[in-house]
Enzyme design. Structure first.
Site, PDB file in Angstrom:
ATOM      1  N   ASP A   1       4.640   7.203 -21.674  1.00 23.80           N
ATOM      2  CA  ASP A   1       5.551   6.125 -21.302  1.00 23.80           C
ATOM      3  C   ASP A   1       5.152   4.864 -22.046  1.00 23.80           C
ATOM      4  O   ASP A   1       3.982   4.668 -22.367  1.00 23.80           O
ATOM      5  CB  ASP A   1       5.531   5.873 -19.794  1.00 23.80           C
ATOM      6  CG  ASP A   1       6.784   5.136 -19.309  1.00 23.80           C
ATOM      7  OD1 ASP A   1       7.789   5.102 -20.057  1.00 23.80           O
ATOM      8  OD2 ASP A   1       6.768   4.588 -18.202  1.00 23.80           O
ATOM      9  N   GLY A   2       6.151   4.047 -22.327  1.00 20.78           N
ATOM     10  CA  GLY A   2       5.908   2.763 -22.970  1.00 20.78           C
ATOM     11  C   GLY A   2       6.591   1.685 -22.155  1.00 20.78           C
ATOM     12  O   GLY A   2       7.555   1.959 -21.438  1.00 20.78           O
TER      13      GLY A   2
ATOM     14  N   GLU B   1       7.162   3.302 -26.529  1.00 19.71           N
ATOM     15  CA  GLU B   1       7.506   4.690 -26.161  1.00 19.71           C
ATOM     16  C   GLU B   1       7.060   5.648 -27.261  1.00 19.71           C
ATOM     17  O   GLU B   1       6.510   6.719 -26.998  1.00 19.71           O
ATOM     18  CB  GLU B   1       9.021   4.827 -25.949  1.00 19.71           C
ATOM     19  CG  GLU B   1       9.574   4.069 -24.753  1.00 19.71           C
ATOM     20  CD  GLU B   1       9.355   4.756 -23.414  1.00 19.71           C
ATOM     21  OE1 GLU B   1       8.659   5.791 -23.352  1.00 19.71           O
ATOM     22  OE2 GLU B   1       9.895   4.249 -22.409  1.00 19.71           O
TER      23      GLU B   1
ATOM     24  N   ASP C   1      10.506   9.575 -21.004  1.00 17.69           N
ATOM     25  CA  ASP C   1      11.758   9.090 -20.407  1.00 17.69           C
ATOM     26  C   ASP C   1      12.554   8.260 -21.419  1.00 17.69           C
ATOM     27  O   ASP C   1      13.525   7.604 -21.067  1.00 17.69           O
ATOM     28  CB  ASP C   1      11.500   8.307 -19.116  1.00 17.69           C
ATOM     29  CG  ASP C   1      10.714   7.019 -19.341  1.00 17.69           C
ATOM     30  OD1 ASP C   1      10.434   6.663 -20.505  1.00 17.69           O
ATOM     31  OD2 ASP C   1      10.357   6.364 -18.345  1.00 17.69           O
TER      32      ASP C   1
ATOM     33  N   HIS D   1      11.043   6.481 -13.700  1.00 19.93           N
ATOM     34  CA  HIS D   1      10.899   5.912 -12.351  1.00 19.93           C
ATOM     35  C   HIS D   1      11.495   6.822 -11.286  1.00 19.93           C
ATOM     36  O   HIS D   1      12.054   6.368 -10.307  1.00 19.93           O
ATOM     37  CB  HIS D   1      11.552   4.523 -12.276  1.00 19.93           C
ATOM     38  CG  HIS D   1      11.122   3.646 -13.414  1.00 19.93           C
ATOM     39  ND1 HIS D   1       9.897   3.037 -13.452  1.00 19.93           N
ATOM     40  CD2 HIS D   1      11.741   3.315 -14.572  1.00 19.93           C
ATOM     41  CE1 HIS D   1       9.784   2.353 -14.581  1.00 19.93           C
ATOM     42  NE2 HIS D   1      10.887   2.509 -15.276  1.00 19.93           N
TER      43      HIS D   1
ATOM     44  N   ASP E   1       3.742   5.260 -16.476  1.00 24.38           N
ATOM     45  CA  ASP E   1       4.405   3.962 -16.360  1.00 24.38           C
ATOM     46  C   ASP E   1       3.413   2.913 -15.882  1.00 24.38           C
ATOM     47  O   ASP E   1       3.343   1.804 -16.418  1.00 24.38           O
ATOM     48  CB  ASP E   1       5.590   4.071 -15.392  1.00 24.38           C
ATOM     49  CG  ASP E   1       6.284   2.731 -15.199  1.00 24.38           C
ATOM     50  OD1 ASP E   1       6.817   2.198 -16.191  1.00 24.38           O
ATOM     51  OD2 ASP E   1       6.277   2.217 -14.069  1.00 24.38           O
TER      52      ASP E   1
END
Length: 156
Positions: free
Chosen positions: A11-12, A49, A72, A123, A133
């Protein structure tokens, strides 16, 4: 179980786009897990990301292991899975396609591995994705932020 695949969750995040950013990565091999994260003083969400994916691949010591990367980011997943990246590389990122430095870094790494992407809803209820995250946002909010050279040199 003899067949093993390495699972990488990524995740970024960035606070503002551009703004301070960070990435979070979890590498999972059987029961073993390793977490990676880093923050940058000025970057974009898409760069973080993508850098998360790169950091996960750069942490590997073996080549040719089947890898599943959970992200994501539709930007990252679609660019690879839908062949956009091949086209961008063949046209040398014509038309102002962004993040050439990172995409070329990714492309070199991907040559050594059998990489498959899975898009996950951000999320949501994936505990690993949520942990990434948290790693990414914590890194973005941290001290000792690195310079995202590729971003700052292109955008100064």
């Amino acid at each position: 179980m003899t067949h093993h695949e390495l699972i990488i969750y990524t995740d970024g995040a960035s606070r503002g786009n551009p703004g301070p950013g960070g990435y979070g990565v979890i590498l999972k091999w059987g029961t073993r897990e390793k977490e990676l994260s880093q923050g940058y003083r000025l970057t974009t969400n898409n760069r973080m990301e993508l850098l998360a994916v790169i950091a996960g691949l750069e942490a590997l010591t073996k080549k040719g292991v089947p890898i599943v990367i959970y992200s994501d980011s539709q930007y990252v997943v679609n660019a690879v899975q839908k062949g956009w990246l091949k086209k961008w590389i063949s046209t040398n990122f014509a038309g102002g396609k962004k993040n050439k430095d990172l995409w070329l870094r990714y492309a070199r790494l991907a040559e050594d591995h059998a990489v498959r992407f899975v898009w996950v809803k951000g999320h949501a209820d994936n505990a690993y994705n949520n942990r990434c995250d948290k790693l990414a946002t914590t890194a973005a909010d941290g001290k000792d932020l690195l310079v995202d050279e590729g971003y700052e040199s292109e955008n100064s």
